[in-house]
Design a protein around this motif. Structure first.
Motif, PDB file in Angstrom:
ATOM      1  N   HIS A  46      -8.251  11.096  -2.278  1.00 42.94           N
ATOM      2  CA  HIS A  46      -7.984  12.257  -1.431  1.00 42.94           C
ATOM      3  C   HIS A  46      -7.078  11.865  -0.274  1.00 42.94           C
ATOM      4  N   MET A  58      -6.826  11.949   3.678  1.00 46.22           N
ATOM      5  CA  MET A  58      -7.734  12.093   4.811  1.00 46.22           C
ATOM      6  C   MET A  58      -6.902  12.382   6.049  1.00 46.22           C
ATOM      7  N   MET A 102     -15.827   5.343   1.375  1.00 47.10           N
ATOM      8  CA  MET A 102     -14.406   5.631   1.395  1.00 47.10           C
ATOM      9  C   MET A 102     -13.645   4.364   1.690  1.00 47.10           C
ATOM     10  N   HIS A 131      -7.079   7.911   0.724  1.00 49.03           N
ATOM     11  CA  HIS A 131      -8.401   7.299   0.550  1.00 49.03           C
ATOM     12  C   HIS A 131      -8.875   7.451  -0.884  1.00 49.03           C
ATOM     13  N   HIS A 139     -17.244  14.372   2.708  1.00 49.37           N
ATOM     14  CA  HIS A 139     -16.525  15.325   3.521  1.00 49.37           C
ATOM     15  C   HIS A 139     -15.852  16.349   2.640  1.00 49.37           C
TER      16      HIS A 139
HETATM   17 CU   LIG Z   1     -11.556   9.921   3.303  1.00 50.49          CU
END
Ligand SMILES: [Cu+2]
Length: 152
Positions: A103, A105, A80, A69, A152
């Motif tokens: 990142h 996920m 995202m 992501h 997150h």
């Molecule tokens: Cu994500």
């Protein structure tokens, strides 16, 4: 000759480390999980090869699926989005996957992750091979460049 023999012996004991120097490195991976279902993993990709390498996907037994992501700002809101084409790291360069940016996920955690837990991820670089690396859960870490935007 004694030195050479010792060097050869040490090299024989560390074949994996010796090979890893030529490939892709996953540096300083850590995970963040603030709910029982999902987690995000942050790390640095370092390309020690002479060719460009693309991270195409990730597998782990810690989750039902793992996606690449990124965060993109649209009308002042960070969202995202999935990176379907993967992440390409040019030869000899590094790519930081940090909070607020790219990142990994993890969706559908097979068990809730606690602070200090460690998970194993396998990174698929296509023609550049695969690399396995541990990520430790550290929900307290705040190295974000855009931490306030991280969902997150
Ligand atoms: Cu994500």
């Amino acid at each position: 000759m004694k030195t050479l023999t010792l060097a050869a012996a040490v090299a024989a004991l560390l074949p994996v480390a010796a090979l890893a120097h030529d490939g892709m490195h996953i540096n300083d991976a850590y995970a963040r999980s603030t709910n029982p279902k999902t987690a995000a993993v942050f790390l640095q990709l370092a390309n020690h090869r002479a060719v460009d390498c693309t991270l195409k996907g990730i597998t782990t037994d810690a989750a039902e699926r793992a996606e690449l992501h990124t965060h993109q700002e649209a009308e002042g809101v960070m969202r995202m989005t999935r990176l379907d084409k993967g992440i390409t790291v040019p030869a000899g360069e590094v790519h930081d996957m940090v909070r607020g940016g790219d990142h990994v996920m993890l969706l559908g955690l097979t068990r809730p992750l606690q602070q200090g837990d460690s998970l194993t991820l396998t990174y698929d670089f296509g023609d550049c091979g695969t690399e396995e690396a541990e990520a430790v859960v550290d929900n307290a870490r705040t190295d974000a460049t855009h931490g306030s935007h991280a969902g997150h």
